[in-house]
Design a protein around this motif. Sequence first.
Motif, PDB file in Angstrom:
ATOM      1  N   LYS A  14       0.793  -1.236   0.000  1.00  0.00           N
ATOM      2  CA  LYS A  14       0.000   0.000   0.000  1.00  0.00           C
ATOM      3  C   LYS A  14       0.824   1.285   0.000  1.00  0.00           C
ATOM      4  O   LYS A  14       0.259   2.373   0.016  1.00  0.00           O
ATOM      5  N   GLY A  15       2.138   1.165  -0.016  1.00  0.00           N
ATOM      6  CA  GLY A  15       2.986   2.349   0.054  1.00  0.00           C
ATOM      7  C   GLY A  15       2.876   3.273  -1.137  1.00  0.00           C
ATOM      8  O   GLY A  15       3.160   4.460  -1.029  1.00  0.00           O
ATOM      9  N   LEU A  59      -3.244  -0.037   7.326  1.00  0.00           N
ATOM     10  CA  LEU A  59      -3.942  -1.137   7.984  1.00  0.00           C
ATOM     11  C   LEU A  59      -5.418  -1.251   7.612  1.00  0.00           C
ATOM     12  O   LEU A  59      -6.060  -2.238   7.938  1.00  0.00           O
ATOM     13  N   HIS A  60      -5.957  -0.245   6.973  1.00  0.00           N
ATOM     14  CA  HIS A  60      -7.391  -0.274   6.655  1.00  0.00           C
ATOM     15  C   HIS A  60      -7.623  -0.358   5.145  1.00  0.00           C
ATOM     16  O   HIS A  60      -6.687  -0.227   4.361  1.00  0.00           O
ATOM     17  N   PRO A  63     -11.079   4.130   1.232  1.00  0.00           N
ATOM     18  CA  PRO A  63     -10.567   4.754   0.002  1.00  0.00           C
ATOM     19  C   PRO A  63      -9.496   5.792   0.319  1.00  0.00           C
ATOM     20  O   PRO A  63      -9.466   6.355   1.420  1.00  0.00           O
ATOM     21  N   GLU A  64      -8.622   6.042  -0.647  1.00  0.00           N
ATOM     22  CA  GLU A  64      -7.536   7.008  -0.464  1.00  0.00           C
ATOM     23  C   GLU A  64      -8.057   8.393  -0.119  1.00  0.00           C
ATOM     24  O   GLU A  64      -7.408   9.152   0.589  1.00  0.00           O
ATOM     25  N   ASP A  65      -9.240   8.739  -0.609  1.00  0.00           N
ATOM     26  CA  ASP A  65      -9.807  10.062  -0.371  1.00  0.00           C
ATOM     27  C   ASP A  65     -10.778  10.072   0.811  1.00  0.00           C
ATOM     28  O   ASP A  65     -11.679  10.901   0.883  1.00  0.00           O
ATOM     29  N   ALA A  66     -10.580   9.173   1.770  1.00  0.00           N
ATOM     30  CA  ALA A  66     -11.476   9.076   2.927  1.00  0.00           C
ATOM     31  C   ALA A  66     -11.680  10.425   3.628  1.00  0.00           C
ATOM     32  O   ALA A  66     -12.820  10.781   3.931  1.00  0.00           O
ATOM     33  N   PRO A  67     -10.612  11.210   3.898  1.00  0.00           N
ATOM     34  CA  PRO A  67     -10.843  12.499   4.555  1.00  0.00           C
ATOM     35  C   PRO A  67     -11.751  13.430   3.742  1.00  0.00           C
ATOM     36  O   PRO A  67     -12.615  14.100   4.306  1.00  0.00           O
ATOM     37  N   ALA A  68     -11.571  13.448   2.433  1.00  0.00           N
ATOM     38  CA  ALA A  68     -12.422  14.290   1.589  1.00  0.00           C
ATOM     39  C   ALA A  68     -13.881  13.829   1.626  1.00  0.00           C
ATOM     40  O   ALA A  68     -14.795  14.614   1.379  1.00  0.00           O
ATOM     41  N   SER A  78      -5.045   3.009  15.360  1.00  0.00           N
ATOM     42  CA  SER A  78      -4.813   1.669  14.787  1.00  0.00           C
ATOM     43  C   SER A  78      -3.319   1.408  14.622  1.00  0.00           C
ATOM     44  O   SER A  78      -2.846   0.291  14.851  1.00  0.00           O
ATOM     45  N   GLY A  79      -2.561   2.442  14.260  1.00  0.00           N
ATOM     46  CA  GLY A  79      -1.112   2.287  14.163  1.00  0.00           C
ATOM     47  C   GLY A  79      -0.497   1.982  15.516  1.00  0.00           C
ATOM     48  O   GLY A  79       0.347   1.089  15.651  1.00  0.00           O
TER      49      GLY A  79
END
Length: 188
Positions: A14-15, A59-60, A63-68, A78-79
Amino acid sequence: MHTKSVIQAMFEAKGASEYGGESVTQLEHALQAAMLAEQSNSTPQLVLAALLHDIGHLLHDLPEDAPALGIDDHHENSGYAFLIRHFSSAVTEPVRQHVAAKRYLCAVDREYLDQLSDPSRTSLALQGGPMNDAEVKEFEANPFFQDSILLRRWDDQAKLVDCETPSLNHFLDLIDQLQMSSSNCLEN
């Protein structure tokens, strides 16, 4: 699977994903933060915390744009939950506190708030906004308060496009050096 292999696999899987609306990937951001910590002659624990501070994003499956989309992934929690099984508080606490450090700095330093990127402002709103006076005092009482502030500042700086950094392997060697034995994990 060995902790180092697990973390390496997470970055490999996922990096390359976007780092929260910024112009860098998760891996580029992690490597830049770790490099800044290393250049500041920080402890190995704080360099590793800088590398792994956003591991919760890996870890989840959001979607990449979750904050938006108005979603806070609570990646600091979680980290922390993942890392506490493997590392001492000198690594895990700055990771757990790096979001609180942003909220703290926004409360005590108007210039800090003004310099936040648009994606960072979006996530700040989702994370609770600037701290109130009681939260500020509680945060300042944390024994890892200063390390969390340092990590936060590197986090904010680690968004440069095409920045040359050491490799992931350069920093992954810290895992073997700092990983707690399974019997010590219970003491953390």
